[in-house]
Motif scaffolding. Sequence first.
Motif, PDB file in Angstrom:
ATOM      1  N   VAL A 111     -12.110  -0.595  -5.780  1.00 57.92           N
ATOM      2  CA  VAL A 111     -12.236   0.591  -5.233  1.00 57.92           C
ATOM      3  C   VAL A 111     -11.320   0.598  -3.763  1.00 57.92           C
ATOM      4  O   VAL A 111     -11.882  -0.058  -2.871  1.00 57.92           O
ATOM      5  N   THR A 112     -10.450   1.627  -3.713  1.00 57.69           N
ATOM      6  CA  THR A 112      -9.687   1.666  -2.282  1.00 57.69           C
ATOM      7  C   THR A 112     -10.058   3.162  -1.914  1.00 57.69           C
ATOM      8  O   THR A 112      -9.884   3.990  -2.873  1.00 57.69           O
ATOM      9  N   SER A 113     -10.550   3.048  -0.661  1.00 55.36           N
ATOM     10  CA  SER A 113     -10.735   4.387  -0.131  1.00 55.36           C
ATOM     11  C   SER A 113     -10.026   4.738   1.082  1.00 55.36           C
ATOM     12  O   SER A 113      -9.732   3.617   1.837  1.00 55.36           O
ATOM     13  N   ALA A 114      -9.933   5.597   1.612  1.00 60.60           N
ATOM     14  CA  ALA A 114      -9.240   6.071   3.003  1.00 60.60           C
ATOM     15  C   ALA A 114      -9.900   5.599   4.164  1.00 60.60           C
ATOM     16  O   ALA A 114      -9.449   5.161   5.107  1.00 60.60           O
ATOM     17  N   LEU A 115     -11.229   5.696   3.832  1.00 59.37           N
ATOM     18  CA  LEU A 115     -12.226   5.207   5.161  1.00 59.37           C
ATOM     19  C   LEU A 115     -13.202   4.373   4.509  1.00 59.37           C
ATOM     20  O   LEU A 115     -13.252   4.429   3.376  1.00 59.37           O
ATOM     21  N   GLU A 116     -13.696   3.531   5.382  1.00 65.47           N
ATOM     22  CA  GLU A 116     -15.082   2.458   4.829  1.00 65.47           C
ATOM     23  C   GLU A 116     -15.892   3.418   4.185  1.00 65.47           C
ATOM     24  O   GLU A 116     -16.634   4.433   4.810  1.00 65.47           O
TER      25      GLU A 116
END
Length: 185
Positions: A111-116
């Motif tokens: 899972v890659t997200s823009a924010l933690e």
Amino acid sequence: MAKLVAKTYGDALFEVAAESKRLDAFYEEAEGARAVLKEDADIYKLMNHPKIVKEEKIQIIEHIFKGRISDELVGLIGMIVDKGHFAELDSVLEYFINEVKESKNIGTAYVTSALELSETQKAQVAKKLIQTTKYVEFEMHYDVDAALIGGMVIRIKDRVVDSSIRTKLNHLSRELSKIQLKVGE
């Protein structure tokens, strides 16, 4: 070729582990062997050194692993060395580990997200993945990529769900570039 080697040896190891009802034990040993091999870069130098004959390489493998992992796994690693496929050993072990996880319905999600993500958000993502897939459990790997702007990208095996703002903007940009503006009408 590397994928074929990984599949061939990985399937053979899986079959032996399943027949002997020792999937969990072999799984742990395979993970341990991978960790040992990753920790010590000198092993790769020795195994790829042209002046060291195969018999000596097999003895090195036996010295490292004998008594620490099952004889079957030591034998498999020795066979891989003997056939000249040591470079693919990590892929073989990874393939086997993934097959065991698959047999237990344990998925691996990246899972890659823009924010933690907070722990609550991570739990919600994992829960949603369990609800929408065949898996009963997930091994989750999280990463942050500010270039996504917002949203997230989820990869499970070869499936990707991309709900990032960056991708949506790229799609919108492509659609807008297709529109022919008629000036002067």
